[in-house]
Scaffold this motif. Structure first.
Motif, PDB file in Angstrom:
ATOM      1  N   PHE A   1     -18.719   0.662   5.108  1.00 45.84           N
ATOM      2  CA  PHE A   1     -18.330   1.983   5.309  1.00 45.84           C
ATOM      3  C   PHE A   1     -17.705   2.333   6.577  1.00 45.84           C
ATOM      4  N   VAL A   2     -16.316   2.772   6.663  1.00 45.95           N
ATOM      5  CA  VAL A   2     -15.719   2.953   7.687  1.00 45.95           C
ATOM      6  C   VAL A   2     -14.848   4.265   7.887  1.00 45.95           C
ATOM      7  N   ASN A   3     -14.755   4.766   8.827  1.00 43.57           N
ATOM      8  CA  ASN A   3     -13.729   6.065   8.894  1.00 43.57           C
ATOM      9  C   ASN A   3     -12.722   5.570   9.770  1.00 43.57           C
ATOM     10  N   ILE A   4     -11.214   5.931   9.546  1.00 42.94           N
ATOM     11  CA  ILE A   4      -9.962   5.601  10.192  1.00 42.94           C
ATOM     12  C   ILE A   4      -9.312   6.892  10.602  1.00 42.94           C
ATOM     13  N   ASP A   5      -9.842   7.915  10.107  1.00 45.07           N
ATOM     14  CA  ASP A   5      -9.361   9.139  10.225  1.00 45.07           C
ATOM     15  C   ASP A   5      -9.733   9.882  11.621  1.00 45.07           C
ATOM     16  N   ASN A   6      -8.649  10.443  12.362  1.00 45.58           N
ATOM     17  CA  ASN A   6      -9.065  11.080  13.555  1.00 45.58           C
ATOM     18  C   ASN A   6      -9.461  12.631  13.500  1.00 45.58           C
ATOM     19  N   PRO A   7     -10.304  13.134  14.379  1.00 48.89           N
ATOM     20  CA  PRO A   7     -10.427  14.530  14.011  1.00 48.89           C
ATOM     21  C   PRO A   7      -9.600  15.293  13.848  1.00 48.89           C
ATOM     22  N   SER A   8      -9.683  16.453  13.270  1.00 52.50           N
ATOM     23  CA  SER A   8      -8.383  17.159  13.021  1.00 52.50           C
ATOM     24  C   SER A   8      -7.874  18.223  13.906  1.00 52.50           C
ATOM     25  N   GLY A   9      -8.470  18.041  15.266  1.00 47.92           N
ATOM     26  CA  GLY A   9      -8.293  18.903  16.127  1.00 47.92           C
ATOM     27  C   GLY A   9      -8.346  20.333  16.035  1.00 47.92           C
ATOM     28  N   PHE A  10      -8.139  21.257  17.160  1.00 56.98           N
ATOM     29  CA  PHE A  10      -8.126  22.568  16.896  1.00 56.98           C
ATOM     30  C   PHE A  10      -7.311  23.093  16.145  1.00 56.98           C
ATOM     31  N   TRP A  11      -6.090  22.834  15.729  1.00 56.73           N
ATOM     32  CA  TRP A  11      -4.894  23.280  14.813  1.00 56.73           C
ATOM     33  C   TRP A  11      -5.154  22.653  13.476  1.00 56.73           C
ATOM     34  N   GLY A  12      -6.018  21.746  13.271  1.00 57.07           N
ATOM     35  CA  GLY A  12      -5.869  21.193  12.083  1.00 57.07           C
ATOM     36  C   GLY A  12      -5.019  20.144  11.572  1.00 57.07           C
ATOM     37  N   GLU A  13      -4.712  19.170  12.533  1.00 57.58           N
ATOM     38  CA  GLU A  13      -3.674  18.249  12.490  1.00 57.58           C
ATOM     39  C   GLU A  13      -4.039  17.145  11.837  1.00 57.58           C
ATOM     40  N   TYR A  14      -3.130  16.725  11.063  1.00 53.46           N
ATOM     41  CA  TYR A  14      -3.178  15.234  10.316  1.00 53.46           C
ATOM     42  C   TYR A  14      -2.541  13.982  11.138  1.00 53.46           C
ATOM     43  N   GLN A  15      -3.086  12.872  11.152  1.00 54.33           N
ATOM     44  CA  GLN A  15      -2.361  11.870  12.066  1.00 54.33           C
ATOM     45  C   GLN A  15      -1.258  11.313  11.044  1.00 54.33           C
ATOM     46  N   SER A  16      -0.299  10.929  11.401  1.00 54.65           N
ATOM     47  CA  SER A  16       0.938  10.114  10.648  1.00 54.65           C
ATOM     48  C   SER A  16       0.875   8.792  10.827  1.00 54.65           C
ATOM     49  N   TYR A  17       1.321   8.068  10.052  1.00 54.03           N
ATOM     50  CA  TYR A  17       1.568   6.521  10.037  1.00 54.03           C
ATOM     51  C   TYR A  17       2.481   6.258   8.952  1.00 54.03           C
ATOM     52  N   ARG A  18       2.948   4.992   9.028  1.00 57.69           N
ATOM     53  CA  ARG A  18       3.900   4.370   8.131  1.00 57.69           C
ATOM     54  C   ARG A  18       3.265   3.591   7.035  1.00 57.69           C
ATOM     55  N   GLN A  19       2.321   2.821   7.725  1.00 58.04           N
ATOM     56  CA  GLN A  19       1.598   1.699   7.007  1.00 58.04           C
ATOM     57  C   GLN A  19       0.038   1.581   7.637  1.00 58.04           C
ATOM     58  N   ARG A  20      -0.725   1.601   6.878  1.00 55.87           N
ATOM     59  CA  ARG A  20      -2.095   1.027   7.671  1.00 55.87           C
ATOM     60  C   ARG A  20      -3.011   0.356   6.784  1.00 55.87           C
ATOM     61  N   ALA A  21      -3.820  -0.693   7.402  1.00 50.86           N
ATOM     62  CA  ALA A  21      -4.532  -1.562   6.414  1.00 50.86           C
ATOM     63  C   ALA A  21      -5.718  -1.929   7.249  1.00 50.86           C
ATOM     64  N   ILE A  22      -6.850  -2.460   6.466  1.00 52.91           N
ATOM     65  CA  ILE A  22      -8.220  -2.981   7.197  1.00 52.91           C
ATOM     66  C   ILE A  22      -8.261  -4.306   6.425  1.00 52.91           C
ATOM     67  N   VAL A  23      -8.472  -5.472   7.570  1.00 53.17           N
ATOM     68  CA  VAL A  23      -8.586  -6.565   6.975  1.00 53.17           C
ATOM     69  C   VAL A  23     -10.073  -7.047   7.349  1.00 53.17           C
ATOM     70  N   ALA A  24     -10.774  -7.637   6.394  1.00 53.87           N
ATOM     71  CA  ALA A  24     -11.925  -8.139   6.344  1.00 53.87           C
ATOM     72  C   ALA A  24     -12.112  -9.573   5.976  1.00 53.87           C
ATOM     73  N   GLU A  25     -12.422 -10.314   6.990  1.00 54.46           N
ATOM     74  CA  GLU A  25     -12.486 -11.499   6.723  1.00 54.46           C
ATOM     75  C   GLU A  25     -11.180 -12.481   6.286  1.00 54.46           C
ATOM     76  N   GLY A  26     -10.001 -11.859   6.976  1.00 56.19           N
ATOM     77  CA  GLY A  26      -8.878 -12.430   6.562  1.00 56.19           C
ATOM     78  C   GLY A  26      -8.312 -11.820   5.520  1.00 56.19           C
ATOM     79  N   ARG A  27      -8.846 -10.766   4.641  1.00 55.67           N
ATOM     80  CA  ARG A  27      -8.344 -10.571   3.411  1.00 55.67           C
ATOM     81  C   ARG A  27      -8.088  -8.745   3.588  1.00 55.67           C
TER      82      ARG A  27
END
Length: 230
Positions: free
Chosen positions: A135-161
């Protein structure tokens, strides 16, 4: 009501001062307004130690709270800072991790308010071979103004997969975090669930470990004006 007494401090949320001197508390004051619509009766008020972390812990559970060395640590969790490098003696830590920064956003609560931004590499934990639920969280806190982080692509790799792959499509509608005069919280509802939970999309996945070490790594590609989420 659960009050994290180890995290209380004097001052505003955005400008915290010294930590509250817990053994110096002499009064507990309830405010109900100058002209309450009805009388308020308080009965059987008592303080009890919250033993929830101990009750939900079990053999084989690993719980890590990422953040700067000065950040808060959620009860029952093991802190990981940029200096927590993996070693055989420790049995866990950052491995081949390129850390951009560690940050404490001061809200919403001790577990999710601070984090480590990892640009490459990740985490290693020595565990017996077998299947593990992660169980993992990769979202940052929303900040004082309710911001969302942005990214083009993101991934978590476990044991090379790759176990998590996400691509940013468009900015989602923001949940309301502002209170109003008619907003109510019942005794069974926490302020985190009411105002903050909608900002997080925690990831859950299973990992098969065959070499005695669980390895997680993070990959991210940024678009214009992107916010680093790790």
């Amino acid at each position: 009501m659960i009050i994290p007494v180890k995290q209380l401090y004097v001052g505003e949320k955005a400008r915290p001062g010294r930590m509250l001197i817990v053994n110096g508390i002499t009064r507990l004051v309830f405010g109900i307004g100058e002209e309450p619509p009805a009388p308020l009766f308080v009965d059987n008020l008592r303080l009890e130690r919250d033993d929830t972390p101990a009750r939900v812990s079990f053999e084989g559970l690993f719980a890590f709270d990422f953040g700067p060395a000065t950040g808060p640590v959620m009860e029952g969790f093991t802190p990981i800072t940029p200096a927590t490098q993996y070693s055989r003696g420790r049995g866990y830590g950052l491995k081949d991790a390129r850390v951009w920064r560690a940050f404490d956003a001061l809200q919403p609560e001790p577990l999710y308010q601070d984090y480590i931004c990892i640009e490459a590499g990740g985490l290693a934990v020595d565990v017996p071979n077998g299947r593990y639920r992660v169980f993992v969280n990769i979202d940052n806190p929303s900040g004082f103004w309710g911001e969302y982080q942005s990214y083009r692509q993101r991934a978590i790799v476990a044991e090379g997969r790759p176990v998590v792959r996400e691509q940013w499509i468009s900015t989602p509608s923001k949940p309301s975090t502002s209170g109003s005069g008619t907003s109510k919280i019942c005794p069974l509802t926490t302020t985190f669930d009411k105002y903050q939970k909608a900002y997080y999309r925690e990831k859950r996945f299973d990992v098969d470990v065959k070499d005695g070490q669980l390895n997680l790594s993070f990959r991210v590609r940024f678009g214009p004006a992107a916010f680093r989420p790790w």
